[in-house]
Design a protein around this motif. Structure first.
Motif, PDB file in Angstrom:
ATOM      1  N   GLU A 238       0.823  -1.209   0.000  1.00 52.55           N
ATOM      2  CA  GLU A 238       0.000   0.000   0.000  1.00 52.55           C
ATOM      3  C   GLU A 238       0.861   1.265   0.000  1.00 52.55           C
ATOM      4  O   GLU A 238       0.618   2.208  -0.764  1.00 52.55           O
ATOM      5  CB  GLU A 238      -0.919   0.008   1.224  1.00 52.55           C
ATOM      6  N   LEU A 239       1.896   1.293   0.834  1.00 55.46           N
ATOM      7  CA  LEU A 239       2.739   2.477   0.935  1.00 55.46           C
ATOM      8  C   LEU A 239       3.617   2.665  -0.297  1.00 55.46           C
ATOM      9  O   LEU A 239       3.776   3.779  -0.800  1.00 55.46           O
ATOM     10  CB  LEU A 239       3.605   2.395   2.194  1.00 55.46           C
ATOM     11  N   LEU A 240       4.180   1.569  -0.800  1.00 57.86           N
ATOM     12  CA  LEU A 240       5.057   1.672  -1.972  1.00 57.86           C
ATOM     13  C   LEU A 240       4.276   1.938  -3.248  1.00 57.86           C
ATOM     14  O   LEU A 240       4.776   2.592  -4.166  1.00 57.86           O
ATOM     15  CB  LEU A 240       5.880   0.391  -2.117  1.00 57.86           C
ATOM     16  N   ASN A 241       3.068   1.443  -3.317  1.00 57.72           N
ATOM     17  CA  ASN A 241       2.258   1.693  -4.504  1.00 57.72           C
ATOM     18  C   ASN A 241       1.916   3.176  -4.631  1.00 57.72           C
ATOM     19  O   ASN A 241       1.669   3.673  -5.729  1.00 57.72           O
ATOM     20  CB  ASN A 241       0.979   0.852  -4.452  1.00 57.72           C
ATOM     21  N   ASN A 242       1.921   3.864  -3.492  1.00 58.20           N
ATOM     22  CA  ASN A 242       1.699   5.315  -3.477  1.00 58.20           C
ATOM     23  C   ASN A 242       2.899   5.989  -2.821  1.00 58.20           C
ATOM     24  O   ASN A 242       2.763   6.844  -1.949  1.00 58.20           O
ATOM     25  CB  ASN A 242       0.410   5.647  -2.715  1.00 58.20           C
ATOM     26  N   VAL A 243       4.096   5.576  -3.232  1.00 58.86           N
ATOM     27  CA  VAL A 243       5.324   6.039  -2.592  1.00 58.86           C
ATOM     28  C   VAL A 243       5.393   7.560  -2.589  1.00 58.86           C
ATOM     29  O   VAL A 243       5.040   8.223  -3.559  1.00 58.86           O
ATOM     30  CB  VAL A 243       6.556   5.434  -3.304  1.00 58.86           C
ATOM     31  N   GLY A 244       5.809   8.113  -1.456  1.00 59.34           N
ATOM     32  CA  GLY A 244       5.846   9.561  -1.292  1.00 59.34           C
ATOM     33  C   GLY A 244       4.565  10.152  -0.743  1.00 59.34           C
ATOM     34  O   GLY A 244       4.532  11.328  -0.371  1.00 59.34           O
ATOM     35  N   GLY A 245       3.495   9.331  -0.694  1.00 54.41           N
ATOM     36  CA  GLY A 245       2.223   9.800  -0.154  1.00 54.41           C
ATOM     37  C   GLY A 245       1.619  10.941  -0.957  1.00 54.41           C
ATOM     38  O   GLY A 245       1.919  11.121  -2.133  1.00 54.41           O
ATOM     39  N   LYS A 246       0.767  11.715  -0.320  1.00 52.95           N
ATOM     40  CA  LYS A 246       0.071  12.812  -1.006  1.00 52.95           C
ATOM     41  C   LYS A 246       1.037  13.864  -1.536  1.00 52.95           C
ATOM     42  O   LYS A 246       0.820  14.453  -2.586  1.00 52.95           O
ATOM     43  CB  LYS A 246      -0.942  13.459  -0.060  1.00 52.95           C
ATOM     44  N   SER A 247       2.124  14.099  -0.817  1.00 53.46           N
ATOM     45  CA  SER A 247       3.076  15.133  -1.220  1.00 53.46           C
ATOM     46  C   SER A 247       4.045  14.655  -2.294  1.00 53.46           C
ATOM     47  O   SER A 247       4.782  15.467  -2.870  1.00 53.46           O
ATOM     48  CB  SER A 247       3.882  15.601  -0.003  1.00 53.46           C
ATOM     49  N   LYS A 248       4.049  13.334  -2.568  1.00 57.70           N
ATOM     50  CA  LYS A 248       4.997  12.746  -3.530  1.00 57.70           C
ATOM     51  C   LYS A 248       6.447  13.083  -3.155  1.00 57.70           C
ATOM     52  O   LYS A 248       7.307  13.283  -4.012  1.00 57.70           O
ATOM     53  CB  LYS A 248       4.703  13.232  -4.956  1.00 57.70           C
ATOM     54  N   SER A 249       6.722  13.118  -1.840  1.00 59.66           N
ATOM     55  CA  SER A 249       8.056  13.467  -1.360  1.00 59.66           C
ATOM     56  C   SER A 249       8.387  12.637  -0.130  1.00 59.66           C
ATOM     57  O   SER A 249       7.525  11.961   0.435  1.00 59.66           O
ATOM     58  CB  SER A 249       8.131  14.957  -1.022  1.00 59.66           C
ATOM     59  N   GLY A 250       9.647  12.707   0.299  1.00 66.04           N
ATOM     60  CA  GLY A 250      10.041  11.972   1.489  1.00 66.04           C
ATOM     61  C   GLY A 250      11.522  12.144   1.778  1.00 66.04           C
ATOM     62  O   GLY A 250      12.247  12.835   1.057  1.00 66.04           O
ATOM     63  N   VAL A 251      11.982  11.493   2.840  1.00 66.22           N
ATOM     64  CA  VAL A 251      13.363  11.634   3.277  1.00 66.22           C
ATOM     65  C   VAL A 251      14.279  10.665   2.535  1.00 66.22           C
ATOM     66  O   VAL A 251      13.837   9.674   1.955  1.00 66.22           O
ATOM     67  CB  VAL A 251      13.501  11.414   4.799  1.00 66.22           C
ATOM     68  N   ILE A 252      15.571  10.987   2.557  1.00 67.68           N
ATOM     69  CA  ILE A 252      16.629  10.131   2.030  1.00 67.68           C
ATOM     70  C   ILE A 252      17.276   9.426   3.205  1.00 67.68           C
ATOM     71  O   ILE A 252      17.484  10.033   4.270  1.00 67.68           O
ATOM     72  CB  ILE A 252      17.664  10.985   1.275  1.00 67.68           C
ATOM     73  N   GLY A 253      17.600   8.150   3.048  1.00 66.22           N
ATOM     74  CA  GLY A 253      18.203   7.416   4.155  1.00 66.22           C
ATOM     75  C   GLY A 253      19.241   6.411   3.718  1.00 66.22           C
ATOM     76  O   GLY A 253      19.245   5.951   2.573  1.00 66.22           O
ATOM     77  N   PHE A 254      20.126   6.072   4.657  1.00 70.80           N
ATOM     78  CA  PHE A 254      21.132   5.035   4.443  1.00 70.80           C
ATOM     79  C   PHE A 254      20.914   3.926   5.460  1.00 70.80           C
ATOM     80  O   PHE A 254      20.584   4.170   6.614  1.00 70.80           O
ATOM     81  CB  PHE A 254      22.540   5.610   4.556  1.00 70.80           C
ATOM     82  N   GLN A 255      21.144   2.701   5.025  1.00 74.53           N
ATOM     83  CA  GLN A 255      20.730   1.524   5.795  1.00 74.53           C
ATOM     84  C   GLN A 255      21.787   0.999   6.761  1.00 74.53           C
ATOM     85  O   GLN A 255      22.971   0.921   6.419  1.00 74.53           O
ATOM     86  CB  GLN A 255      20.350   0.400   4.833  1.00 74.53           C
ATOM     87  N   ASP A 256      21.315   0.642   7.936  1.00 74.86           N
ATOM     88  CA  ASP A 256      22.075  -0.200   8.858  1.00 74.86           C
ATOM     89  C   ASP A 256      21.684  -1.634   8.549  1.00 74.86           C
ATOM     90  O   ASP A 256      20.604  -2.087   8.915  1.00 74.86           O
ATOM     91  CB  ASP A 256      21.720   0.154  10.306  1.00 74.86           C
TER      92      ASP A 256
END
Length: 271
Positions: A238-256
């Protein structure tokens, strides 16, 4: 009389099907995965310097300003500055009690070019996330595509998935990076991720290796064929199908991912 009876019977069946469809629709809505977003502090990107190419410098080798843990208000202790590089350490200072977790730059980006350099330890695994939301109680990849960082020669993930879609620079578990041109563990690789109006392009060592379009039927098909399918992981789907949500934006991250990884020259050009 028989003819009238047939019409009555057909009408009754139609009403039954209509009622069932309405019921199923209601059930579908009721069983939609529940989630809650964290509303943690963000930074003003205009407070950061730009380089000669007009890109914001997210990490200058001396400060972790703007960075914090995913779903946290501080930088976990396994992340540090090491000789001008941003480093995740499996056992910093020889201790296993240090705090881990993914690291994010606390600003929502929409259309951008992210560039950085990375190297990884032998048999190491990590990843880069973008357009991510901070979902309470969930990992960052529940809402974000992943650009894979991997030692292709020694990590088992390189042989998993389909057609190499878990190797370095791939859209993890969905699209393999081709050509596969990563350098071995311990050597620096150059990465670039471009997001522009839903079109995403992965570059590795100055070559375009992956391209896809978000928010399309093709994107949904990719998800359905992956570990993030609706059947396997309804919330991620559900979240990935609408990735970024209503704003079509989000944070950048690096993985542990539990392995040592080094990063430098991290910049974002806003498009």
């Amino acid at each position: 009389m028989k003819r009238n009876f047939a019409f009555i019977l057909i009408g009754a069946i139609g009403l039954t099907f209509s009622a069932c469809a309405s019921k199923n629709s209601t059930v579908s809505k009721q069983t939609s995965p529940a989630y809650e977003l964290n509303n943690l502090s963000k930074v003003n990107i205009k407070e950061f310097k730009k380089n000669s190419q007009g890109a914001y410098v997210l990490f200058d080798g001396s400060s972790l300003k703007g960075w914090r843990g995913y779903n946290k208000d501080h930088v976990p202790s396994k992340w540090s500055i090491d000789k001008g590089m941003l480093k995740f350490s499996k056992n910093p200072g020889g201790t296993q009690k240090a705090e881990g977790g993914d690291l994010i730059f606390a600003h929502d980006f929409k259309n951008f070019e992210l560039e950085f350099e990375w190297k990884i330890s032998k048999a190491g695994n990590s990843g880069v996330f973008f357009l991510a939301k901070e979902v309470k109680g969930q990992p960052i990849y529940v809402s974000s595509p992943e650009y894979q960082l991997l030692d292709n020669q020694n990590h088992p993930d390189a042989k998993m998935g389909v057609d190499g879609n878990r190797k370095s620079a791939s859209l993890y578990d969905m699209i393999p990076a081709k050509p596969q041109n990563s350098f071995p563990a311990g050597e620096w690789n150059r990465a670039k991720i471009v997001v522009n109006k839903g079109k995403v392009t992965h570059f590795q060592n100055d070559e375009k290796v992956v391209e896809y379009q978000l928010w399309t039927p093709e994107w949904t098909q990719l998800l359905q064929a992956s570990k993030f399918s609706q059947a396997k992981w309804p919330l991620a789907f559900e979240l990935l199908n609408n990735v970024g949500g209503k704003s079509k934006s989000g944070v950048i991250g690096f993985q542990d991912h539990g392995d040592d990884v080094w990063l430098k020259n991290i910049t974002v050009k806003v498009l």
